[in-house]
Write a protein that holds these residues in place. Structure first.
Motif, PDB file in Angstrom:
ATOM      1  N   PHE A 168       0.839  -1.200   0.000  1.00  0.00           N
ATOM      2  CA  PHE A 168       0.000   0.000   0.000  1.00  0.00           C
ATOM      3  C   PHE A 168       0.875   1.250   0.000  1.00  0.00           C
ATOM      4  CE2 PHE A 168      -3.002  -3.188   1.576  1.00  0.00           C
ATOM      5  CZ  PHE A 168      -4.102  -2.911   0.776  1.00  0.00           C
ATOM      6  N   THR A 169       1.643   1.381  -1.073  1.00  0.00           N
ATOM      7  CA  THR A 169       2.491   2.546  -1.287  1.00  0.00           C
ATOM      8  C   THR A 169       2.023   3.286  -2.537  1.00  0.00           C
ATOM      9  OG1 THR A 169       4.387   1.445  -0.273  1.00  0.00           O
ATOM     10  CG2 THR A 169       4.857   3.336  -1.674  1.00  0.00           C
ATOM     11  N   GLY A 170       1.925   4.610  -2.465  1.00  0.00           N
ATOM     12  CA  GLY A 170       1.377   5.413  -3.552  1.00  0.00           C
ATOM     13  C   GLY A 170       2.251   5.448  -4.797  1.00  0.00           C
ATOM     14  N   PRO A 171       1.638   5.870  -5.912  1.00  0.00           N
ATOM     15  CA  PRO A 171       0.288   6.451  -5.956  1.00  0.00           C
ATOM     16  C   PRO A 171      -0.803   5.382  -5.964  1.00  0.00           C
ATOM     17  CG  PRO A 171       1.251   6.458  -8.138  1.00  0.00           C
ATOM     18  CD  PRO A 171       2.308   5.944  -7.219  1.00  0.00           C
ATOM     19  N   VAL A 190      -5.777   8.838  -3.345  1.00  0.00           N
ATOM     20  CA  VAL A 190      -5.848   8.731  -1.888  1.00  0.00           C
ATOM     21  C   VAL A 190      -4.467   8.574  -1.272  1.00  0.00           C
ATOM     22  CG1 VAL A 190      -8.184   7.786  -1.873  1.00  0.00           C
ATOM     23  CG2 VAL A 190      -6.226   6.223  -2.080  1.00  0.00           C
ATOM     24  N   LEU A 191      -3.462   8.352  -2.114  1.00  0.00           N
ATOM     25  CA  LEU A 191      -2.103   8.203  -1.624  1.00  0.00           C
ATOM     26  C   LEU A 191      -1.144   8.710  -2.696  1.00  0.00           C
ATOM     27  CD1 LEU A 191      -1.117   7.054   1.099  1.00  0.00           C
ATOM     28  CD2 LEU A 191      -0.641   4.905  -0.070  1.00  0.00           C
ATOM     29  N   ALA A 192      -0.338   9.686  -2.334  1.00  0.00           N
ATOM     30  CA  ALA A 192       0.578  10.286  -3.294  1.00  0.00           C
ATOM     31  C   ALA A 192       1.787   9.380  -3.540  1.00  0.00           C
ATOM     32  CB  ALA A 192       1.047  11.654  -2.794  1.00  0.00           C
ATOM     33  N   GLU A 193       2.514   9.681  -4.591  1.00  0.00           N
ATOM     34  CA  GLU A 193       3.722   8.939  -4.944  1.00  0.00           C
ATOM     35  C   GLU A 193       4.667   8.822  -3.739  1.00  0.00           C
ATOM     36  OE1 GLU A 193       6.315   6.884  -7.390  1.00  0.00           O
ATOM     37  OE2 GLU A 193       4.556   7.880  -8.249  1.00  0.00           O
ATOM     38  N   GLU A 223       4.183   7.801  -0.788  1.00  0.00           N
ATOM     39  CA  GLU A 223       3.545   7.746   0.523  1.00  0.00           C
ATOM     40  C   GLU A 223       2.978   6.351   0.752  1.00  0.00           C
ATOM     41  OE1 GLU A 223       0.585  10.765   0.723  1.00  0.00           O
ATOM     42  OE2 GLU A 223       2.028  12.396   1.011  1.00  0.00           O
ATOM     43  N   ARG A 224       2.737   6.021   2.012  1.00  0.00           N
ATOM     44  CA  ARG A 224       2.168   4.706   2.307  1.00  0.00           C
ATOM     45  C   ARG A 224       1.182   4.813   3.455  1.00  0.00           C
ATOM     46  NH1 ARG A 224       7.269   1.169   3.309  1.00  0.00           N
ATOM     47  NH2 ARG A 224       5.710  -0.414   3.735  1.00  0.00           N
ATOM     48  N   PHE A 225       0.202   3.943   3.450  1.00  0.00           N
ATOM     49  CA  PHE A 225      -0.756   3.910   4.551  1.00  0.00           C
ATOM     50  C   PHE A 225      -0.071   3.366   5.800  1.00  0.00           C
ATOM     51  CE2 PHE A 225      -4.232   3.325   1.207  1.00  0.00           C
ATOM     52  CZ  PHE A 225      -4.680   4.631   1.330  1.00  0.00           C
ATOM     53  N   ASP A 226      -0.348   3.993   6.944  1.00  0.00           N
ATOM     54  CA  ASP A 226       0.156   3.438   8.193  1.00  0.00           C
ATOM     55  C   ASP A 226      -0.818   2.366   8.681  1.00  0.00           C
ATOM     56  OD1 ASP A 226      -2.020   4.719   9.510  1.00  0.00           O
ATOM     57  OD2 ASP A 226      -0.801   6.495   9.947  1.00  0.00           O
ATOM     58  N   ASP A 227      -0.461   1.701   9.773  1.00  0.00           N
ATOM     59  CA  ASP A 227      -1.293   0.602  10.250  1.00  0.00           C
ATOM     60  C   ASP A 227      -2.687   1.067  10.638  1.00  0.00           C
ATOM     61  OD1 ASP A 227       0.695  -1.201   9.793  1.00  0.00           O
ATOM     62  OD2 ASP A 227       1.185  -1.576  11.902  1.00  0.00           O
ATOM     63  N   GLY A 228      -2.791   2.254  11.211  1.00  0.00           N
ATOM     64  CA  GLY A 228      -4.106   2.765  11.578  1.00  0.00           C
ATOM     65  C   GLY A 228      -5.011   2.924  10.367  1.00  0.00           C
ATOM     66  N   GLN A 229      -4.450   3.411   9.278  1.00  0.00           N
ATOM     67  CA  GLN A 229      -5.228   3.580   8.045  1.00  0.00           C
ATOM     68  C   GLN A 229      -5.591   2.237   7.423  1.00  0.00           C
ATOM     69  OE1 GLN A 229      -2.157   6.159   6.408  1.00  0.00           O
ATOM     70  NE2 GLN A 229      -3.678   7.802   6.148  1.00  0.00           N
ATOM     71  N   LEU A 230      -4.664   1.293   7.497  1.00  0.00           N
ATOM     72  CA  LEU A 230      -4.947  -0.037   6.963  1.00  0.00           C
ATOM     73  C   LEU A 230      -6.047  -0.731   7.770  1.00  0.00           C
ATOM     74  CD1 LEU A 230      -1.344  -1.388   6.223  1.00  0.00           C
ATOM     75  CD2 LEU A 230      -3.052  -0.664   4.545  1.00  0.00           C
ATOM     76  N   LEU A 231      -5.979  -0.601   9.086  1.00  0.00           N
ATOM     77  CA  LEU A 231      -6.941  -1.281   9.951  1.00  0.00           C
ATOM     78  C   LEU A 231      -8.333  -0.667   9.902  1.00  0.00           C
ATOM     79  CD1 LEU A 231      -4.577  -1.879  12.995  1.00  0.00           C
ATOM     80  CD2 LEU A 231      -5.616  -3.654  11.574  1.00  0.00           C
ATOM     81  N   SER A 232      -8.430   0.535   9.390  1.00  0.00           N
ATOM     82  CA  SER A 232      -9.747   1.198   9.289  1.00  0.00           C
ATOM     83  C   SER A 232     -10.160   1.398   7.833  1.00  0.00           C
ATOM     84  CB  SER A 232      -9.698   2.550  10.015  1.00  0.00           C
ATOM     85  OG  SER A 232      -8.718   3.402   9.425  1.00  0.00           O
ATOM     86  N   MET A 233      -9.527   0.700   6.907  1.00  0.00           N
ATOM     87  CA  MET A 233      -9.741   0.927   5.481  1.00  0.00           C
ATOM     88  C   MET A 233     -11.202   0.729   5.075  1.00  0.00           C
ATOM     89  SD  MET A 233      -7.603  -0.704   2.297  1.00  0.00           S
ATOM     90  CE  MET A 233      -6.149   0.275   2.701  1.00  0.00           C
ATOM     91  N   GLN A 234     -11.770   1.772   4.476  1.00  0.00           N
ATOM     92  CA  GLN A 234     -13.154   1.710   4.003  1.00  0.00           C
ATOM     93  C   GLN A 234     -13.283   2.372   2.648  1.00  0.00           C
ATOM     94  OE1 GLN A 234     -16.596   0.407   5.637  1.00  0.00           O
ATOM     95  NE2 GLN A 234     -14.776  -0.859   5.438  1.00  0.00           N
TER      96      GLN A 234
END
Length: 364
Positions: free
Chosen positions: A324-327, A336-339, A341-352
């Protein structure tokens, strides 16, 4: 007389040397497991049961296990209280719906440790645990893309963060594989149909058959049972399994399966308690801790494809998770994610949100 004194001294030394060993003797831990369904459900609960068996093999007489099957949400509190009264030192709730019941019971038994699988709420004596199954989902998608599958039909479970994360990871892997294979494809590469259930063999079969009738070229199983994979095989359509090795249940068309491997964590949890190192928090590991696995490849998977998939798996084992690394764009084309950048665990665990390339909705 000297001989008598010498013998007495030696006896005292033996007692002193033996005392620390006795003090350090490990207490046998009693662990209780509340299982969602039966241990032969061929999916989620079977995977947990396999993990329990692995733990028993590793720890031997250090642990005593009791478990109860078919513990649904409404009955979970009663089961947890029974485990507590039966002298369990550590209690495991193995499904999301056990979250609130386990917290209520934990408040009444502060000296007992509680472990909740796939939840997000902790307490001083409650720890959550999950494995990064999305990593194996990604590899399954990558494999499918490298083999040229470009119109996948996914039988999903619930449109909540854990399955959504899996759908997205599979899709990102699929898109990468298609790109590397030089396969042209449409905007949609993965269509998801939701069961709104963790397991429903009849509906799983129906949804798989519906997707096949719409000419989807591969069926992606995400339910706790392999019935969607079995339906694909019956129609001579390849499939990807989930949870356990779907091929082991007769789904011979399965190219591979994303497998849950709970055993290493259960060993860790008991050892933590035994060693006095147990602490609250959230555990979330993947290939680097042997928490997930990829099932054996189908004979039709080319060696070149196997090599590429296993190379990425090795990166994940070494802690390099760039899935889950951008883009990254959502299915409506919004970035939702720029070049870089990557989602942190909080974002992954709440992914909707669903990534670009997925057709389907999150509303129940």
């Amino acid at each position: 007389m000297k001989r008598f004194v010498t013998l007495c001294v030696l006896a005292m030394l033996c007692m002193l040397l033996a005392a620390p060993g006795a003090a350090m003797a490990k207490k046998k831990i009693k662990a209780g497991f509340a299982l969602l369904w039966t241990i032969d459900d061929r999916g989620w609960t079977t995977a947990h049961y396999n993990g329990i068996q692995h733990m028993k093999e590793k720890l031997g007489d250090d642990v005593e296990v009791i478990y109860k099957e078919k513990v649904l949400g409404p009955d979970a509190e009663r089961v947890f209280r029974e485990f507590a009264e039966e002298g369990c030192d550590i209690i495991f709730g193995t499904t999301f719906d056990h979250m609130e019941p386990i917290l209520r019971v934990a408040r009444d038994y502060p000296d007992i440790k509680f472990e909740h699988c796939s939840g997000y709420k902790t307490a001083s004596n409650v720890r959550t645990y999950m494995v990064r199954i999305y990593q194996a989902d990604y590899l399954c998608g990558y494999l499918a893309g490298l083999m040229g599958f470009k119109d996948v039909g996914t039988v999903g479970t619930h449109p909540i963060p854990e399955p959504v994360r899996g759908v997205n990871a599979f899709t990102l892997g699929l898109q990468r594989g298609l790109m590397e294979a030089g396969v042209e494809h449409g905007e949609t590469v993965n269509t998801v149909a939701w069961l709104n259930s963790w397991a429903d063999p009849v509906k799983e079969t129906t949804l798989a058959e519906t997707l096949i009738a719409k000419n989807h070229d591969l069926i992606r199983q995400m339910a706790d049972t392999p019935d969607s994979s079995l339906a694909a095989c019956a129609a001579d359509v390849p499939a990807m399994g989930y949870g356990t090795d779907a091929a082991s249940w007769g789904a011979e068309c399965v190219l591979s399966s994303a497998m849950l491997n709970w055993g290493p964590y259960y060993v860790k949890a008991i050892r933590d308690f035994q060693n006095g190192t147990w602490e609250t928090g959230s555990y979330w590991k993947g290939f680097e801790a042997n928490g997930v696995k990829l099932a054996d490849f189908h004979e039709s998977v080319p060696q070149e494809v196997r090599d590429k998939v296993l190379a990425v798996q090795e990166q994940l084992k070494n802690g390099q998770d760039d899935i889950f690394t951008g883009p990254i764009f959502d299915q409506n084309g919004k970035k939702v994610l720029a070049e870089g950048e990557r989602f942190d665990d909080g974002q992954l665990l709440s992914m909707q949100m669903l990534v670009k390339g997925v057709q389907g909705k999150l509303a129940r």
